[in-house]
Scaffold this motif. Sequence first.
Motif, short mmCIF file in Angstrom:
data_model
loop_
_atom_site.label_atom_id
_atom_site.label_comp_id
_atom_site.label_asym_id
_atom_site.label_seq_id
_atom_site.Cartn_x
_atom_site.Cartn_y
_atom_site.Cartn_z
N SER A 253 0.83 -1.19 0.00
CA SER A 253 0.00 0.00 0.00
C SER A 253 0.87 1.25 0.00
O SER A 253 2.06 1.20 0.30
N VAL A 254 0.25 2.36 -0.35
CA VAL A 254 0.88 3.68 -0.26
C VAL A 254 0.10 4.47 0.78
O VAL A 254 -1.14 4.48 0.75
N ILE A 255 0.81 5.10 1.69
CA ILE A 255 0.16 5.80 2.81
C ILE A 255 0.48 7.28 2.76
O ILE A 255 1.64 7.69 2.68
N LEU A 256 -0.57 8.09 2.80
CA LEU A 256 -0.42 9.54 2.92
C LEU A 256 -0.67 9.90 4.39
O LEU A 256 -1.73 9.61 4.94
N ARG A 257 0.32 10.51 5.02
CA ARG A 257 0.19 10.88 6.42
C ARG A 257 0.31 12.39 6.57
O ARG A 257 1.25 13.00 6.06
N LEU A 258 -0.65 12.97 7.27
CA LEU A 258 -0.60 14.41 7.58
C LEU A 258 -0.29 14.57 9.06
O LEU A 258 -0.94 13.97 9.92
N LEU B 235 4.30 10.94 1.92
CA LEU B 235 3.78 9.82 1.14
C LEU B 235 4.81 8.69 1.24
O LEU B 235 5.99 8.88 0.94
N GLU B 236 4.35 7.51 1.71
CA GLU B 236 5.25 6.40 1.95
C GLU B 236 4.73 5.13 1.29
O GLU B 236 3.53 4.99 1.05
N TYR B 237 5.66 4.22 1.01
CA TYR B 237 5.31 2.92 0.46
C TYR B 237 5.49 1.86 1.53
O TYR B 237 6.54 1.79 2.18
N ALA B 238 4.47 1.05 1.74
CA ALA B 238 4.54 -0.06 2.69
C ALA B 238 4.53 -1.35 1.88
O ALA B 238 3.53 -1.69 1.26
N GLU C 92 9.42 -1.98 7.18
CA GLU C 92 9.67 -0.55 7.25
C GLU C 92 9.04 0.18 6.07
O GLU C 92 9.17 -0.24 4.92
N ARG C 93 8.37 1.25 6.36
CA ARG C 93 7.83 2.08 5.29
C ARG C 93 8.97 2.83 4.59
O ARG C 93 9.94 3.23 5.24
N ILE C 94 8.81 3.01 3.31
CA ILE C 94 9.83 3.70 2.51
C ILE C 94 9.26 5.03 2.04
O ILE C 94 8.20 5.07 1.41
N ARG C 95 9.94 6.10 2.34
CA ARG C 95 9.44 7.42 1.95
C ARG C 95 9.52 7.63 0.45
O ARG C 95 10.54 7.35 -0.18
N ILE C 96 8.44 8.11 -0.11
CA ILE C 96 8.41 8.51 -1.51
C ILE C 96 8.70 10.00 -1.62
O ILE C 96 9.63 10.42 -2.33
N VAL C 97 7.92 10.81 -0.92
CA VAL C 97 8.10 12.26 -0.98
C VAL C 97 7.52 12.88 0.28
O VAL C 97 6.59 12.32 0.90
N GLU C 98 8.05 14.04 0.66
CA GLU C 98 7.52 14.78 1.81
C GLU C 98 7.44 16.25 1.46
O GLU C 98 8.31 16.78 0.77
#
Length: 429
Positions: free
Chosen positions: A300-305, A376-379, A405-411
Amino acid sequence: MSLPENGVRAHVGRRPGFVLAGLGALALLAGGLLATGSLAQNAAKPGASLEQVFPHSEKCKRCHFRAYEEWESSPLARSIHSAAFRVTLEEYLAWSGGKDPGLCFRCHAPHVNAFADQAERFVAEVRSGDPQIDGVGCVQCHLIKDVDFTQHPPQPRYQPGKTLFGPYEDWVKNLAHGSQELAIYRQSALCLNCHQAVPTAGLGGTRNDLLGSWQMSRAVKEGKECQTCHMPEQIGESANGEPKRRVANHTFPGRIGKLRQEAAQLTLESAVAGPQATVAVTVQSLVPHNLPTTHPAWASVILRLTIKGKNLRTVYTEERVFGRQYADAAGRPTRFDFQAAAVVADTVLKPEERRVERFTFPTPADAPSMDVVATLEYAAVDGPKKFLEQIAAQSPLGARDPVFERIRIVEQSVNVLLKKRSAAEAVGK
């Protein structure tokens, strides 16, 4: 745009996404020469063992050290070695009652297509925890003569023998094997036999669409191929001692590597109305296929605010998950697409999609400003606790396995002023 003879568009992606089958002419040395004949003949011919027809990539290393080192660091080299695959295979075998034991290997170790009668051996290799056969290795890709798109999923047509196939016209003659240039090794069609769809129990029969409407993407219209991003050309030697030239990279960048950081962009807009604040996060996918691709279904891809108030203390956080959720025939939720009978939720980012996610939260109290941080992270693995525990139990690293571990795509971050400062505050008085 023209289509290959099999009728499938042969173009895809300028930017990241799914991992693709390997290119380049890789060598087989004396003692590991390939058997000859058709697939049926190879599977039954006395003396044409699995190791003779599909020798281990270690043999290729002797002449193709650069390509081997790249491949060895890639996800393809671990296609049947990971704890996640081992757990998923056991789940499939239990669910299917042991029927069609070769199903998972048709992509994860595609030479099972030529040795279907040895599927149980493939299972035993994985169960050993240390498979001695390759999953997706050199010859598993470089013996593909064509891809049969009349079947679903598409099937690679192997031509075992002493000739390996690749994209290069100016290959160097050698004593280890012959080489032949094929246009399909420069086309996305080669990759689609594994990366377009996988078998499922339901979902309209036999299809789980992985890529979405990639044919309509800008990248396709520009004539890009999968290999453009996932096998970018570099200057090097194909075989040891050859003159340097433009050759394909075999690390297959995607979720691993710099390419991931180019998968999406984030922009932020905020509005404060007294005790309530709103942040709109625009997620722009830059890839020409689904993000994430939906196999495995537990990616999954997770958007975290995250909102930080006074003294940078976190006062609010919320996540939105982009992925696909399934239900089995009994209506129970499942993360395994082979069990899926229905899609119950689909929040996958579609090819090059622009999506706005809005978050509403209490305005931080007693704070002159708030920091808004969107990540935005990739799990790679996300799912029920029991499933995660099974993977950890199978991994030498346990719960510390990097797969968790989640992998960061962009912040993206911005500071939002909440109240005007006085003149004294402005000069630090």
